[in-house]
Motif scaffolding. Structure first.
Motif, PDB file in Angstrom:
ATOM      1  N   PHE A 135       0.799  -1.222   0.000  1.00 29.73           N
ATOM      2  CA  PHE A 135       0.000   0.000   0.000  1.00 29.73           C
ATOM      3  C   PHE A 135       0.837   1.281   0.000  1.00 29.73           C
ATOM      4  O   PHE A 135       0.499   2.264  -0.682  1.00 29.73           O
ATOM      5  N   PRO A 136       1.955   1.356   0.745  1.00 28.92           N
ATOM      6  CA  PRO A 136       2.753   2.596   0.706  1.00 28.92           C
ATOM      7  C   PRO A 136       3.325   2.927  -0.674  1.00 28.92           C
ATOM      8  O   PRO A 136       3.858   4.026  -0.881  1.00 28.92           O
ATOM      9  N   TYR A 137       3.223   1.996  -1.624  1.00 29.25           N
ATOM     10  CA  TYR A 137       3.677   2.249  -2.989  1.00 29.25           C
ATOM     11  C   TYR A 137       3.013   3.494  -3.575  1.00 29.25           C
ATOM     12  O   TYR A 137       3.625   4.215  -4.376  1.00 29.25           O
ATOM     13  N   ILE A 138       1.769   3.780  -3.157  1.00 24.62           N
ATOM     14  CA  ILE A 138       1.087   4.948  -3.734  1.00 24.62           C
ATOM     15  C   ILE A 138       1.756   6.250  -3.307  1.00 24.62           C
ATOM     16  O   ILE A 138       1.723   7.242  -4.045  1.00 24.62           O
ATOM     17  N   ALA A 139       2.368   6.275  -2.102  1.00 22.42           N
ATOM     18  CA  ALA A 139       3.071   7.494  -1.678  1.00 22.42           C
ATOM     19  C   ALA A 139       4.299   7.730  -2.551  1.00 22.42           C
ATOM     20  O   ALA A 139       4.600   8.865  -2.946  1.00 22.42           O
ATOM     21  N   PHE A 140       5.030   6.637  -2.866  1.00 21.96           N
ATOM     22  CA  PHE A 140       6.177   6.773  -3.767  1.00 21.96           C
ATOM     23  C   PHE A 140       5.725   7.292  -5.126  1.00 21.96           C
ATOM     24  O   PHE A 140       6.344   8.181  -5.719  1.00 21.96           O
ATOM     25  N   MET A 141       4.648   6.702  -5.630  1.00 20.10           N
ATOM     26  CA  MET A 141       4.190   7.064  -6.966  1.00 20.10           C
ATOM     27  C   MET A 141       3.574   8.465  -7.002  1.00 20.10           C
ATOM     28  O   MET A 141       3.594   9.128  -8.041  1.00 20.10           O
ATOM     29  N   ALA A 142       3.039   8.926  -5.889  1.00 24.48           N
ATOM     30  CA  ALA A 142       2.539  10.296  -5.834  1.00 24.48           C
ATOM     31  C   ALA A 142       3.689  11.279  -6.035  1.00 24.48           C
ATOM     32  O   ALA A 142       3.581  12.259  -6.791  1.00 24.48           O
ATOM     33  N   PHE A 143       4.813  11.007  -5.382  1.00 29.05           N
ATOM     34  CA  PHE A 143       5.985  11.861  -5.557  1.00 29.05           C
ATOM     35  C   PHE A 143       6.485  11.795  -6.990  1.00 29.05           C
ATOM     36  O   PHE A 143       6.841  12.815  -7.604  1.00 29.05           O
ATOM     37  N   VAL A 144       6.520  10.579  -7.562  1.00 31.49           N
ATOM     38  CA  VAL A 144       6.984  10.408  -8.943  1.00 31.49           C
ATOM     39  C   VAL A 144       6.073  11.155  -9.915  1.00 31.49           C
ATOM     40  O   VAL A 144       6.540  11.778 -10.873  1.00 31.49           O
TER      41      VAL A 144
END
Length: 522
Positions: A135-144
């Motif tokens: 689930f924390p993958y979305i935080a990484f992808m938000a930054f990207v």
């Protein structure tokens, strides 16, 4: 800026991403097969991935880029930098909070997304675990996504286009580890599929890492601050105001795909995986053309809108639409007529048996029906967002979403998983046609001269290509090549190359030239 040259540069990076993506899927199929546990991973990854497409890359990008382009063209560097700081702070802290809620609510989310998995308790428990891990993958992808929007406005398209390669590399590494470990220690490390979930997180970190130097070079490396400070920024509030409705407008296909995942989980074991394999192949031309063109067009359309240049605005849409027709139509024909050879050559190894070929090829054929619509939406929707008009695409998207589910009632009982893909395809065509009609009626998109002749030339080239595709599918013994993986893949690539040569040779003979598609933008 030469748009055709820029498109070629982005597409080359995207091609690398898609090639590594196909390698990843091929290794995934060989290492894990098509089982309830692969369904569990695909469902678990689909939840954060959907949120990424909905909020990070979808609604956020469409709302952020036009406003950022306005700031860049009208305000100082410092004011633009402040906007980037505040947007990043609000976005990252919000997605971290959403990740925490998602980790807590994972079992209930899976009940909504894939009710069929409940009938398989072990697979359901594995899916819950992997959902929480990823689930924390979305935080990484938000930054990207934020970084990609900034870099694109500064005409740096290659770093964002290359970033997905890093996720594929991480997933390929995980699959190779499992393949090299025939006696996997389940008691200590859990099911082998868990390596894929861990690799997703590693890939997310790598994608964030590659953005930082590029942002620093243009003086836009964001400074994280109190999220409430970001929400008080007038620019952030404007972006949020556009984002809410844009969630529906940009993501109608993704919401339909999520609903279809639920429906596919009820069809039977392996159905979700079959849809996923077909989706991966369909996304190859979608990313190479649709995503690349949309990436280029949005900043250019936004600038044309800020400058009040209606002629340039329409010319950009004409250019994008012609390129789409030129390249997406042969891709659709190839996917439809070579569906089984493609699935066999790329996935039919290891635990991916012969029966799975037809299961994955059927939805690929019906996806091909709507490929032109899927790509055209990515060209036409930015025409509204660049003008900061979100209401029109929202209304269309909601209607299309309802139409998709009504079509599911008809097609799923008849075609199974292929019916789900057909519903998305026809809905995408409906979406694109409606967007085009409204743009024409409002005088925003005025087709230039020569479309009838252009379609005649493309139609002749498609007829030749279709005949050759049919011959290749029926007269090459793809099953006999199973034991020679490299030879089978090379044969597929050779066929695709020959079809491309034939297609473009006919076009050349009918007077189509590369210079016809050259275009520059300031």
């Amino acid at each position: 800026m030469n748009l055709l040259k820029t498109l070629a540069g982005i597409s080359s990076m995207t091609l690398l991403s898609r090639i590594t993506g196909l390698m990843r899927e091929s290794l995934f199929a060989a290492a894990y097969g098509m089982t309830p546990y692969t369904d569990a991973f695909n469902v678990a990854f689909r939840i954060p991935n959907l949120l990424r497409r909905l909020f990070a890359e979808g609604a956020f990008s469409q709302a952020f880029v036009p406003i950022l382009a306005e700031y860049k063209n009208r305000n100082s560097h410092e004011a633009t930098r402040d906007l980037v700081d505040h947007v990043t702070s609000a976005l990252v802290w919000t997605t971290l909070a959403v990740s925490l809620l998602g980790i807590i609510a994972a079992p209930w989310l899976l009940v909504l997304v894939a009710t069929g998995l409940e009938k398989q308790p072990d697979a359901f428990a594995s899916s819950v675990f992997m959902t929480r891990l990823m689930f924390p993958y979305i935080a990484f992808m938000a930054f990207v996504a934020m970084s990609s929007g900034v870099l694109n406005c500064w005409r740096n398209f290659k770093v964002p286009a290359f970033s997905p390669v890093l996720l594929n590399v991480a997933l390929i590494g995980a699959a190779l580890i499992v393949t090299a470990s025939p006696h996997w220690p389940v008691e200590t490390l859990g099911h082998p599929i868990y390596t894929q979930a861990a690799a997703v997180m590693l890939g997310g970190l790598l994608q964030v890492g590659i953005q930082l130097p590029a942002l620093a070079r243009i003086g836009m490396l964001p400074r994280l601050a109190n999220p409430f400070a970001g929400y008080r920024d007038a620019g952030v509030r404007r972006i949020l105001g556009k984002m809410g409705p844009a969630v529906f407008a940009v993501s109608a296909t993704q919401i339909s795909l999520l609903i279809n995942t639920n429906l596919a989980s009820r069809v039977g074991p392996g159905a979700v995986s079959a849809l996923t394999y077909a989706d991966r192949l369909m996304e190859f031309p979608t990313a190479l053309l649709g995503v690349a063109l949309g990436t280029i067009l949005l900043p250019s359309l936004s600038k044309a809108n800020v400058d009040g240049n209606a002629e340039e605005y329409s010319a950009l849409l004409n250019w994008g639409s012609r390129l789409t027709m030129l390249l997406a139509l042969p891709a659709a024909v190839g996917l439809a007529l070579l569906a089984e050879p493609m699935v066999a050559a790329l996935f039919n190894y290891g635990k991916f048996g012969a029966n799975a070929i037809g299961a994955a090829a059927a939805p690929l054929v019906t996806y091909a029906v709507g490929l032109i619509g899927i790509i055209m939406v990515k060209i036409l929707a930015p025409a509204f967002y660049a003008r900061q008009d979100v209401r029109t695409p929202v209304r269309i998207a909601v209607a299309v979403l309802i139409a998709t589910q009504l079509m599911n009632l008809v097609f799923v009982p008849l075609l199974g998983v292929a019916g789900l893909a057909l519903s998305i395809s026809l809905a995408a065509c409906l979406n694109a046609a409606t967007l085009f009609f409204i743009l024409r009626r409002r005088g925003i998109f005025v087709p230039d001269h020569g479309w009838a002749v252009f379609f005649f030339r493309v139609g002749c080239a498609l007829a030749v290509m279709a005949a050759l595709s049919w011959l290749a599918a029926h007269y090459i013994d793809w099953d006999a090549l199973r034991a020679q993986r490299v030879l089978r893949i090379l044969t597929l690539l050779g066929v695709i190359g020959a079809l491309a040569v034939a297609y473009f040779a006919v076009l050349f003979g009918l007077g189509v030239r590369a210079r016809d598609f050259k275009r520059s933008a300031r």
